[in-house]
Structure formats: C-alpha cells, structure tokens
Enzyme design. Structure first.
Site, PDB file in Angstrom:
ATOM      1  N   CYS A 167      26.645 -30.616  20.176  1.00  0.00           N
ATOM      2  CA  CYS A 167      26.783 -32.061  20.396  1.00  0.00           C
ATOM      3  C   CYS A 167      25.749 -32.881  19.629  1.00  0.00           C
ATOM      4  O   CYS A 167      25.898 -34.098  19.496  1.00  0.00           O
ATOM      5  CB  CYS A 167      26.671 -32.377  21.886  1.00  0.00           C
ATOM      6  SG  CYS A 167      27.672 -31.335  22.946  1.00  0.00           S
TER       7      CYS A 167
ATOM      8  N   HIS B 144      23.538 -39.238  26.373  1.00  0.00           N
ATOM      9  CA  HIS B 144      24.587 -38.277  26.037  1.00  0.00           C
ATOM     10  C   HIS B 144      25.748 -38.458  27.003  1.00  0.00           C
ATOM     11  O   HIS B 144      26.901 -38.493  26.598  1.00  0.00           O
ATOM     12  CB  HIS B 144      24.014 -36.856  26.097  1.00  0.00           C
ATOM     13  CG  HIS B 144      24.904 -35.819  25.517  1.00  0.00           C
ATOM     14  ND1 HIS B 144      25.452 -35.928  24.265  1.00  0.00           N
ATOM     15  CD2 HIS B 144      25.350 -34.637  26.019  1.00  0.00           C
ATOM     16  CE1 HIS B 144      26.189 -34.871  24.004  1.00  0.00           C
ATOM     17  NE2 HIS B 144      26.159 -34.066  25.063  1.00  0.00           N
TER      18      HIS B 144
ATOM     19  N   HIS C 279      34.274 -37.364  24.536  1.00  0.00           N
ATOM     20  CA  HIS C 279      33.223 -36.581  23.884  1.00  0.00           C
ATOM     21  C   HIS C 279      33.769 -35.990  22.586  1.00  0.00           C
ATOM     22  O   HIS C 279      34.553 -35.042  22.603  1.00  0.00           O
ATOM     23  CB  HIS C 279      32.757 -35.475  24.824  1.00  0.00           C
ATOM     24  CG  HIS C 279      31.524 -34.769  24.369  1.00  0.00           C
ATOM     25  ND1 HIS C 279      30.936 -34.977  23.139  1.00  0.00           N
ATOM     26  CD2 HIS C 279      30.754 -33.823  24.982  1.00  0.00           C
ATOM     27  CE1 HIS C 279      29.868 -34.213  23.018  1.00  0.00           C
ATOM     28  NE2 HIS C 279      29.746 -33.508  24.119  1.00  0.00           N
TER      29      HIS C 279
END
Length: 637
Positions: free
Chosen positions: A280, A436, A474
């Site tokens: 990520c 995040h 995401h």
C-alpha cells in the site's frame, strides 16, 4: 545549495473522475462548491463517461441532440452521482451474480465404462491411459473411458463481495488511443500520465530543452502487476482453461510497466527510471525516490506515478480469503439488514467507524516534481512541496500482513520535519493527516493509536484526520497518489474532506488528541500549512510524507530568491497558467486526447554521437555528460 522538490503538475483518474485541476476532489466535496464550479465538475464527468459531447459550440446529449448546458446536466445529474465513487460492482466490470467458480469432479460411470464423442482438435495432447479412442465420421472421435473421468464442471456463484471503487461508469481509456490489447492498468496509465503532464501548462519538449536528458526521471509502478486477462491474470489462468497465451501477457504484466509505458510511449525518456514496490506504500516509495533525486541535484524533473486496477474476481477473492474485505454478509450484520441497497454499497468503506473490512478500488495518479531553480526559470505553477518521505519496516513479525511498529517512526519523523522547517505552532495548529484509513477493524485501532501517540508526543491538541478511501476505495499501491492529489484540493477550495460514510467513530479508536469529522471541515485556502500522507502496507511497508501547501512553498521561494526574481517568476507563470487552463477547458469538454507516441523517434546505437566526454542524441537539445567524479577520492591518491 538545497533544492526544493516542487509539485508543478498532477493528474490521473479514480472513482471520483479526472485528477487534474482538482476535478476528482471537487466531486468529493461537490455540495460545498458554488453553482458554476459544480456545473464544470459535472460537465467534466459527463464527457468522461460518454453522457455528453461538445461539438461546434453546442452541448449534445447521448442521442446527439443539442441541449442547453443547464438542462443537459439536470437530466443526467443523478446518473453521474450514482455512477461515481464506491458503488456496487457493475456488469461492465464483471457479473457479481454469476462469478465463474468451476468445480473439479470425478465422473463415475454407471456401467463398466463411460462413452462420449469429441472433436479431434479437442483431444488432449496426452491421452489418459484409461481412454480408448475410436475414429467416427468426419472430425469426431468416440471416447470410451474405463473407470472414472476427472473433469472440470462449469459453475458459477454469487460474489460474496459486491462493492468496489470503480472508475466512472462508461469511461473507457483504451478507446482514446490505439491501446492494442493493453491491460486496463496501462490504459489508465496513458490517460493519467498525459493528464498530469498536460496540467503543467508547459510542453514537456520545452522543459526537456532546458535540461540534459539524463536529468529526467520516471518512477512509477503498482503493487501487484496487471492482473486482468490481458496481463498476468490471463497468463496464469489461460492454459488451465484451454485458451492460448499471447505474446503480450507476460511483458505487460510486470508491476514496473507503468514507468516503462511512460518512458516508451509518452516522454521518450532516456534518463533514470524505476518502480519501487511496497504494497500500500508503493506510491510513496516512488515519491521518495523522486524527492531524494531532486534534493540531491541529480535530477531536475521527475514524473512520479502509480496505477492499479485490482477490481477483478480473482484479486477480490484473494483479499476476501484473507478476511480483509467488507463482505455483504458482514455489512448486513453491521447494519442489521436483510438486503443491501445501492446506497448501502456506497457506504461499504467506513474508516475509523464500526466496520468489517476494506473496499477494493482502482486508480491511476501521477505528479510532476521539478527542482525550484528550473521551476523559477520556466515560470511553472507551484501546487505544493514535498520536503521528504520517510520509510520504516516493522521489525520481527508474527503475521506478515499484521501491522507493526514502523509507522510510529515514519509519522514521528514527518511531524518532526514539519516542526523543524515551519515551527511548532504550524505543526500543532495548521497541519492535518491524510490517514491510510482502510476500514478494517484492525486498522482503525492500530493507525488511530499511531496518529494519536504522535499527536500527544508533539503536543498537538486536536489533529484533523481525513480518510479519502471512504469515497474512493483502496487502490492498493496507488493509494498514496489518491491521498496526495486529493489533499492538494484542500489548498484550492479550503475543505478537508469529511469521513462521511462513517456515522460515528468506533469505541476502540484512539482519539484523545485527534479530530475526526463526518462533515467536510472548512479551513480556508491557507488555513493548513501541511498535510502528512500516511501509508501502512502489508508486509511492514510503512511510509509517511509531509507535503507543504502552495502558499508555504511560494513563501520559501520568495525567501530563497528575493523579491525581484520572485516577481519575474510570477510574470512568467501567467503564460503557464493560461496554457494550462486551455488544456483544462479542452479536457472538461471532452476534446483532449492522451499523449501516445507509438514508434516515434526510435533511436538505435548507430544514431548516437559518442565521445569520451558526452553522448549526443538526435532530437534532444542537450547532450548527456559522461564525466563522473571519483566517489572515493577522499581516501585515494
């Protein structure tokens, strides 16, 4: 002298739309915009989605009929809003009610043997030992199987995960250029990189004329490669389902391919290239390489990007098997519902609230960084400044996917740098965190603890926390790009996006020194000096990047160069802004096409003019110097 890594252009595409000129950000805060800006935002989405056209000074609807802009947008307003951001996976992506899930079976004959006919070309290369093959008429043979027959039975099932952050419905980047069976990810790359470069307002050829070819770099990648059927996805499954592997699936599947495509078909870059991978945190890893290059003076211009298209049945099933995704059954349990509505799917991602997993998304984002001296010389616009990017691993781990301690270090260093450069008050009163914020129960606890602990350590009383995944999903390795380009909008329109899909903050979230808001928070265009982008990736890939706002960056330029040079830059910038706005107009009206230069100015070694001092390339204004200093001269005679 130090070099400032300035953001001079940005663009891309994600579930909120086109990235350049803050269009995607504007979709997120649409209700806070004035009527004219709302209209331009919706128009851009309408042309992007194929719902409207602009020809010969007229707006046309899908039927080709001329319409007044107000009437046109009024007719399709709801359709646009319902076809952007997170929503139920659409049939053009795949059928969530009929996902292929074939089953292996052993067919047992009811008598001594099993017989059937088969076309000759369908015979396996290796005939099983228990098969007897007899010719019949024409192109068929009769097969007799003694004993059992191992088979794969076609089967389907309803997808347990039905929500995703998808690009706006109807947007097909591959139709805008000769895509030649490119994986979706690379089609998105061509559009996004072109959008970012065109947003600069200075033709890249003009930029390249001011620097040596090897003073340019491209750092771009994704975290898991191209996994649709035209990339690694097809490469790995085609042989097992009887399809032929193509010559393109292997090379176009590599995760660094976004950088390769930019080099080969957009920029013609012969400078540095690379693609860092860090789950990520991938985008921020590439941003770190760019910042280090510019600060050191090795590069003058760096294009940083990421592109991920993971909305495929196989990728979703992989994350679901890990227990990472928000499944329908868990969303129903959370909301105590028998069935989920389209509105429920739009709220599937709930960072820092009562949640059950993240929502997958797709995105491609690029930013162009430039050293301050070149930006001043060219009159480039300045959208922000990235002073550094901090990366730390987690140390020893029990589970490779579990969070660890590295993020405390990255976020702490980022906060400390803001304090060192801009002062304690700026950090405490005029900074916010772009979290995040994945919407997993584990993330809401662990990341809130990280941010809260750093806020407490630096005496930050109420650190604002944003989490744009609640709108976009995401996008894996490109998530940091979504955070960055969305955050730039705060300085243009004055709002920190609220976490609107989260109705209330969960009881186990740490928040003594944090400020979570479900509504957009008005801070003004200069109310925030800094945003800190935060990424917590699988495997212990943590990264935090402070980004200074344009008003801070311009104040530093004024201090470094003095009033006269600064005024001269402002005068040059006027022409840049005019050119950039022309591109924005054309893109908003659906008139702009991506940059794609296939088989353009291809050079071979025979074309180069080589001496011991330099290499001269045809078509490039400046040469590449071969002079290299001895890096070990401090201890060598």
């Amino acid at each position: 002298m130090s070099h400032l890594p300035l953001i001079v252009g940005f663009g891309g595409v994600n579930p909120a739309g086109r990235g350049s000129f803050h269009h995607a950000y504007r979709r997120i805060i649409l209700d806070k915009l004035d009527v004219q800006t709302q209209q331009q935002t919706l128009l851009n989405l309408a042309t992007l989605m194929g719902l409207a056209q602009y020809q010969d000074g007229q707006y046309l609807n899908q039927a080709g009929e001329a319409c007044a802009l107000d009437a046109l947008l009024s007719d399709i307003n709801d359709q646009i809003l319902n076809s952007t951001l997170i929503r139920q996976i659409e049939p053009d992506t795949f059928d969530v009610n009929k996902v292929v899930m074939n089953k292996a079976a052993a067919l047992q004959p009811t008598e001594d043997s099993l017989s059937f006919t088969l076309r000759k070309r369908q015979l396996p290369n290796v005939i099983p030992d228990n098969w007897t093959v007899e010719p019949t008429n024409g192109q068929e043979v009769k097969i007799t199987v003694a004993g059992k027959l191992d088979a794969i039975l076609p089967d389907f099932k309803e997808a347990p995960v039905k929500a995703a952050g998808q690009l706006p419905t109807g947007f097909k980047p591959g139709t805008l250029y000769q895509s030649r069976n490119h994986p979706r990810n690379l089609q998105m790359t061509v559009f996004a990189a072109s959008d970012a470069l065109s947003s600069v307002g200075i033709p890249f050829e003009e930029i390249l004329n001011q620097v040596a070819p090897d003073q340019v770099a491209v750092y771009a990648s994704n975290s898991i490669g191209q996994l649709d059927d035209l990339g690694f996805g097809g490469l790995t499954k085609y042989p097992s389902i009887g399809k032929r592997t193509s010559s393109k699936q292997m090379p176009l599947g590599y995760a660094q391919m976004p950088a390769d495509f930019v080099n080969a078909y957009i920029l013609g870059n012969v400078g540095t290239t690379g693609g860092a991978l860090g789950a990520c945190a991938t985008f921020l890893y590439n941003l770190r390489s760019a910042v280090q290059d510019i600060r050191s003076g090795k590069r003058k211009v760096v294009l940083v990007g990421g592109s991920d298209a993971p909305v495929t049945p196989e990728v979703i099933e992989g994350f679901r098997a890990m227990g990472a995704l928000a499944e329908d059954k868990d969303l129903k349990a959370l909301d105590k519902k028998e069935q989920l509505t389209p509105e429920d799917y739009r709220k599937a991602c709930r960072p820092f609230g009562d949640n059950c997993g993240f929502t997958i998304g797709e995105s491609s984002q690029f930013v162009l960084l430039m050293s301050d001296d070149l930006a001043m010389e060219l009159g480039a616009e300045v959208y922000g400044l990235v002073p550094d990017v901090f990366v730390n691993a987690d140390g020893h781990k029990k589970s490779i996917s579990a969070p660890g301690i590295g993020n405390y270090m990255t976020l702490g260093k980022a906060a400390s740098l803001v304090k060192s450069v801009l002062g304690e008050e700026s950090l405490q009163q005029r900074s916010f965190v772009q979290a995040h914020g994945t919407s997993t129960p584990q993330n809401r606890v662990t990341e809130s603890h990280v941010i809260n602990e750093i806020a407490t350590a630096f005496d930050i009383p109420a650190w604002p926390v944003a989490a744009v995944k609640c709108y976009l999903g995401h996008s894996q390795g490109t998530a940091g790009g979504d955070q960055l380009t969305t955050s730039l909008g705060t300085w243009a329109y004055g709002y920190i996006p609220g976490i609107q899909t989260t109705t209330h903050i969960a009881d186990d979230v740490y928040q003594s020194n944090l400020r979570f808001s479900q509504e957009h928070v008005e801070v003004g265009q200069t109310g925030m000096d800094t945003v800190i982008l935060n990424s917590k990736g699988f495997g212990g890939n943590n990264a935090s990047a402070p980004v200074f706002g344009p008003h801070v960056a311009k104040a530093l330029l004024r201090k470094k160069y003095g009033e006269a040079r600064y005024t001269a830059w402002e005068q040059k910038r006027a022409a840049t802004l005019e050119c950039a706005e022309q591109y924005n107009y054309e893109a908003t009206h659906g008139l702009a096409l991506p940059i794609y230069r296939y088989d353009n100015n291809v050079l071979e070694g025979y074309d180069l003019d080589i001496t011991a001092e330099r290499i001269k390339l045809p078509g490039y204004t400046n040469s590449i110097s071969l002079a290299e200093e001895n890096p070990f001269s401090d201890f060598m005679d």
